[in-house]
Design an enzyme around this catalytic site. Structure first.
Site, PDB file in Angstrom:
ATOM      1  N   ARG A 131      -9.379   0.857   8.937  1.00 39.24           N
ATOM      2  CA  ARG A 131      -9.032  -0.404   9.391  1.00 39.24           C
ATOM      3  C   ARG A 131     -10.079  -1.211  10.178  1.00 39.24           C
ATOM      4  O   ARG A 131      -9.708  -2.427  10.411  1.00 39.24           O
ATOM      5  CB  ARG A 131      -7.787  -0.334  10.178  1.00 39.24           C
ATOM      6  CG  ARG A 131      -6.352  -0.669   9.456  1.00 39.24           C
ATOM      7  CD  ARG A 131      -5.320  -0.783  10.467  1.00 39.24           C
ATOM      8  NE  ARG A 131      -4.018  -1.324   9.947  1.00 39.24           N
ATOM      9  CZ  ARG A 131      -3.104  -0.542   9.405  1.00 39.24           C
ATOM     10  NH1 ARG A 131      -3.211   0.361   8.912  1.00 39.24           N
ATOM     11  NH2 ARG A 131      -2.058  -1.319   8.954  1.00 39.24           N
ATOM     12  N   LYS A 189       0.839  -1.391  -0.017  1.00 37.51           N
ATOM     13  CA  LYS A 189      -0.033   0.114   0.025  1.00 37.51           C
ATOM     14  C   LYS A 189       0.790   1.268  -0.212  1.00 37.51           C
ATOM     15  O   LYS A 189       0.585   2.141  -0.786  1.00 37.51           O
ATOM     16  CB  LYS A 189      -0.800  -0.070   1.195  1.00 37.51           C
ATOM     17  CG  LYS A 189      -1.960  -1.160   1.336  1.00 37.51           C
ATOM     18  CD  LYS A 189      -2.803  -1.203   2.544  1.00 37.51           C
ATOM     19  CE  LYS A 189      -2.189  -1.205   3.736  1.00 37.51           C
ATOM     20  NZ  LYS A 189      -1.218  -2.440   3.982  1.00 37.51           N
ATOM     21  N   ARG A 219      -0.296  -8.897  13.524  1.00 34.88           N
ATOM     22  CA  ARG A 219      -0.866  -7.945  12.712  1.00 34.88           C
ATOM     23  C   ARG A 219      -1.704  -8.664  11.497  1.00 34.88           C
ATOM     24  O   ARG A 219      -2.793  -8.241  11.150  1.00 34.88           O
ATOM     25  CB  ARG A 219       0.028  -7.005  12.136  1.00 34.88           C
ATOM     26  CG  ARG A 219       0.680  -6.173  13.041  1.00 34.88           C
ATOM     27  CD  ARG A 219       1.892  -5.583  12.834  1.00 34.88           C
ATOM     28  NE  ARG A 219       1.986  -4.883  11.625  1.00 34.88           N
ATOM     29  CZ  ARG A 219       3.076  -4.355  11.101  1.00 34.88           C
ATOM     30  NH1 ARG A 219       4.273  -5.037  11.434  1.00 34.88           N
ATOM     31  NH2 ARG A 219       3.009  -3.623   9.912  1.00 34.88           N
ATOM     32  N   ARG A 248      11.432  -1.091  10.845  1.00 28.87           N
ATOM     33  CA  ARG A 248      10.240  -0.559  11.873  1.00 28.87           C
ATOM     34  C   ARG A 248      10.277  -1.631  12.896  1.00 28.87           C
ATOM     35  O   ARG A 248      10.474  -2.926  12.967  1.00 28.87           O
ATOM     36  CB  ARG A 248       8.897  -0.617  11.290  1.00 28.87           C
ATOM     37  CG  ARG A 248       8.845   0.622  10.566  1.00 28.87           C
ATOM     38  CD  ARG A 248       7.429   0.591   9.648  1.00 28.87           C
ATOM     39  NE  ARG A 248       6.370  -0.215  10.155  1.00 28.87           N
ATOM     40  CZ  ARG A 248       5.148  -0.201   9.563  1.00 28.87           C
ATOM     41  NH1 ARG A 248       4.880   0.412   8.410  1.00 28.87           N
ATOM     42  NH2 ARG A 248       4.082  -0.922  10.089  1.00 28.87           N
ATOM     43  N   ARG A 258      11.724  -5.222   5.096  1.00 22.81           N
ATOM     44  CA  ARG A 258      11.171  -3.877   4.704  1.00 22.81           C
ATOM     45  C   ARG A 258      12.227  -2.786   5.520  1.00 22.81           C
ATOM     46  O   ARG A 258      12.703  -3.253   6.481  1.00 22.81           O
ATOM     47  CB  ARG A 258      10.006  -3.677   5.120  1.00 22.81           C
ATOM     48  CG  ARG A 258       9.577  -2.019   5.120  1.00 22.81           C
ATOM     49  CD  ARG A 258       7.788  -1.948   5.279  1.00 22.81           C
ATOM     50  NE  ARG A 258       7.180  -2.324   6.098  1.00 22.81           N
ATOM     51  CZ  ARG A 258       5.817  -2.387   6.354  1.00 22.81           C
ATOM     52  NH1 ARG A 258       5.358  -1.814   5.425  1.00 22.81           N
ATOM     53  NH2 ARG A 258       5.274  -2.871   7.306  1.00 22.81           N
TER      54      ARG A 258
HETATM   55  P1  ADP Z   1       2.241  -1.619   3.242  1.00 26.01           P
HETATM   56  O1  ADP Z   1       2.158  -0.185   3.280  1.00 26.01           O
HETATM   57  O2  ADP Z   1       0.907  -2.336   2.580  1.00 26.01           O
HETATM   58  O3  ADP Z   1       2.381  -2.337   4.583  1.00 26.01           O
HETATM   59  P2  ADP Z   1       4.475  -1.683   1.900  1.00 26.01           P
HETATM   60  O4  ADP Z   1       4.398  -0.682   0.731  1.00 26.01           O
HETATM   61  O5  ADP Z   1       5.503  -0.868   3.025  1.00 26.01           O
HETATM   62  O6  ADP Z   1       3.381  -2.380   2.461  1.00 26.01           O
HETATM   63  O7  ADP Z   1       5.364  -2.820   1.324  1.00 26.01           O
HETATM   64  C1  ADP Z   1       5.775  -3.991   2.281  1.00 26.01           C
HETATM   65  C2  ADP Z   1       7.298  -4.430   1.916  1.00 26.01           C
HETATM   66  O8  ADP Z   1       7.160  -5.028   0.657  1.00 26.01           O
HETATM   67  C3  ADP Z   1       8.390  -3.427   1.630  1.00 26.01           C
HETATM   68  O9  ADP Z   1       9.512  -3.745   1.991  1.00 26.01           O
HETATM   69  C4  ADP Z   1       8.163  -3.225   0.064  1.00 26.01           C
HETATM   70  O10 ADP Z   1       9.364  -2.539  -0.522  1.00 26.01           O
HETATM   71  C5  ADP Z   1       8.155  -4.668  -0.584  1.00 26.01           C
HETATM   72  N1  ADP Z   1       7.070  -4.701  -1.522  1.00 26.01           N
HETATM   73  C6  ADP Z   1       6.108  -3.731  -1.746  1.00 26.01           C
HETATM   74  N2  ADP Z   1       5.490  -4.183  -2.827  1.00 26.01           N
HETATM   75  C7  ADP Z   1       6.149  -5.082  -3.507  1.00 26.01           C
HETATM   76  C8  ADP Z   1       5.812  -6.081  -4.439  1.00 26.01           C
HETATM   77  N3  ADP Z   1       5.136  -6.044  -5.558  1.00 26.01           N
HETATM   78  N4  ADP Z   1       6.813  -6.862  -4.775  1.00 26.01           N
HETATM   79  C9  ADP Z   1       7.691  -7.509  -3.878  1.00 26.01           C
HETATM   80  N5  ADP Z   1       7.939  -6.489  -2.823  1.00 26.01           N
HETATM   81  C10 ADP Z   1       7.234  -5.592  -2.657  1.00 26.01           C
HETATM   82  P1  ADP Z   2       1.264  -1.810   7.669  1.00 25.45           P
HETATM   83  O1  ADP Z   2       0.966  -1.043   6.358  1.00 25.45           O
HETATM   84  O2  ADP Z   2       2.709  -2.333   7.503  1.00 25.45           O
HETATM   85  O3  ADP Z   2       0.269  -2.768   8.372  1.00 25.45           O
HETATM   86  P2  ADP Z   2       1.048   0.924   9.031  1.00 25.45           P
HETATM   87  O4  ADP Z   2       2.101   1.836   8.773  1.00 25.45           O
HETATM   88  O5  ADP Z   2      -0.253   1.208   8.069  1.00 25.45           O
HETATM   89  O6  ADP Z   2       1.572  -0.527   8.783  1.00 25.45           O
HETATM   90  O7  ADP Z   2       0.454   1.140  10.413  1.00 25.45           O
HETATM   91  C1  ADP Z   2       1.355   0.482  11.457  1.00 25.45           C
HETATM   92  C2  ADP Z   2       0.514   0.452  12.748  1.00 25.45           C
HETATM   93  O8  ADP Z   2       0.132   1.745  13.006  1.00 25.45           O
HETATM   94  C3  ADP Z   2      -0.636  -0.639  12.640  1.00 25.45           C
HETATM   95  O9  ADP Z   2      -0.282  -1.901  12.835  1.00 25.45           O
HETATM   96  C4  ADP Z   2      -1.427  -0.261  13.853  1.00 25.45           C
HETATM   97  O10 ADP Z   2      -0.912  -0.492  15.115  1.00 25.45           O
HETATM   98  C5  ADP Z   2      -1.283   1.314  13.703  1.00 25.45           C
HETATM   99  N1  ADP Z   2      -2.378   1.911  12.848  1.00 25.45           N
HETATM  100  C6  ADP Z   2      -2.308   2.450  11.494  1.00 25.45           C
HETATM  101  N2  ADP Z   2      -3.367   2.775  11.033  1.00 25.45           N
HETATM  102  C7  ADP Z   2      -4.377   2.645  11.990  1.00 25.45           C
HETATM  103  C8  ADP Z   2      -5.894   2.666  11.883  1.00 25.45           C
HETATM  104  N3  ADP Z   2      -6.436   3.135  10.887  1.00 25.45           N
HETATM  105  N4  ADP Z   2      -6.354   2.275  13.047  1.00 25.45           N
HETATM  106  C9  ADP Z   2      -5.763   1.557  13.975  1.00 25.45           C
HETATM  107  N5  ADP Z   2      -4.464   1.434  14.186  1.00 25.45           N
HETATM  108  C10 ADP Z   2      -3.671   2.011  13.167  1.00 25.45           C
END
Ligand code: ADP
Ligand code: ADP
Ligand code: ZN
Length: 220
Positions: A88, A13, A171, A160, A127
């Site tokens: 979420r 995302k 998660r 992170r 990541r």
């Molecule tokens: P989210 O915001 O949904 O948690 P991220 O954009 O941070 O996900 O992506 C999670 C990890 O996967 C990061 O290390 C990113 O570089 C990697 N990643 C994202 N998209 C892809 C993809 N299409 N293929 C392989 N790795 C990816």
């Molecule tokens: P990822 O895309 O890897 O799941 P985010 O960066 O979006 O992680 O979020 C990291 C953490 O922040 C989540 O695991 C949660 O604890 C908190 N968080 C983020 N957005 C929300 C939300 N909309 N509601 C509740 N907790 C949230």
């Protein structure tokens, strides 16, 4: 455009949000980034949020909804926005609907980035993120040009605290229990679109652009 990104942690995302936000000139609003900024600045919100985030739990709806309410009032959201990580829970989705109804605006789509569970752990543990601008990298799948430095702003990249195996599994469980119901919620409103998130990063982006172009055309 007014877009929500849905998908499990590690779906991509944040990665896609950066590109979408550039292409459509809409602000990328990540509740995760907002929490991490508050944590690094040790604000009262950051101290409260950290207690939940470090365990892989959601931050309580009340806090999260207030943050989004404030953020969407910002002037840069008048021509659209991209929400990444909000809503979420269905409760957060309902709160968003109330906020948008008050402004007499509506969502264009909730875009689900579909990635099966078995892909997620490798993505999350490799990541690396930039706390300054929110950019996300991967040590193998999407490395930065200079090791440990952000391509976009040159700041240091960090792992992170919540990207450990135990927390990631927690998660994903919470995603399945609390966030997945939003897929039906937006499906029932005819607002859901889906993209295969297992493709490589550029291909996911191309697919997203096609979906968004179609949605834009349908409106005209
Ligand atoms: P989210 O915001 O949904 O948690 P991220 O954009 O941070 O996900 O992506 C999670 C990890 O996967 C990061 O290390 C990113 O570089 C990697 N990643 C994202 N998209 C892809 C993809 N299409 N293929 C392989 N790795 C990816
Ligand atoms: P990822 O895309 O890897 O799941 P985010 O960066 O979006 O992680 O979020 C990291 C953490 O922040 C989540 O695991 C949660 O604890 C908190 N968080 C983020 N957005 C929300 C939300 N909309 N509601 C509740 N907790 C949230
Ligand atoms: Zn950066």
């Amino acid at each position: 455009m007014r877009i929500i990104l849905l998908g499990p942690p590690g779906a991509g995302k944040g990665t896609q949000a950066k590109s979408i936000s550039n292409k459509f000139s809409i602000p990328h609003i990540s509740t995760g980034d907002i929490f991490r900024k508050n944590i690094s600045e040790k604000t009262p919100l950051g101290i409260e949020a950290k207690r939940h985030i470090d365990k892989g739990h959601l931050v309580p709806d009340k806090l999260t909804i207030d943050i989004i309410k404030d953020r969407l009032d910002n002037e840069d959201c008048v021509n659209g926005f991209l929400l990444d990580g909000y809503p979420r829970t269905v409760n957060q989705g309902e709160a968003l609907k109330t906020l948008l109804d008050e402004k007499d605006i509506h969502l264009d789509t909730a875009l689900l980035i579909k990635v099966p569970r078995e892909f997620i752990l490798d993505r999350m543990t490799g990541r690396r993120v930039c706390l300054a601008c929110g950019a996300s990298y991967h040590i193998a799948f999407n490395p930065s040009k200079v090791d440990g430095k952000c391509d976009l702003c040159g700041s240091d990249l960090v792992q992170r605290a919540d990207d450990t195996e135990v927390t990631v599994n927690e998660r994903i469980d919470i995603y399945e229990a609390q966030t997945q119901p939003l897929i039906k919620y937006y499906g029932d409103k005819n607002l859901l679109s889906e993209v295969d998130g297992t493709q490589e990063i550029n291909s996911v982006f191309d697919s997203i652009c096609s979906i968004l172009a179609e949605i834009k055309n349908d409106k005209h």
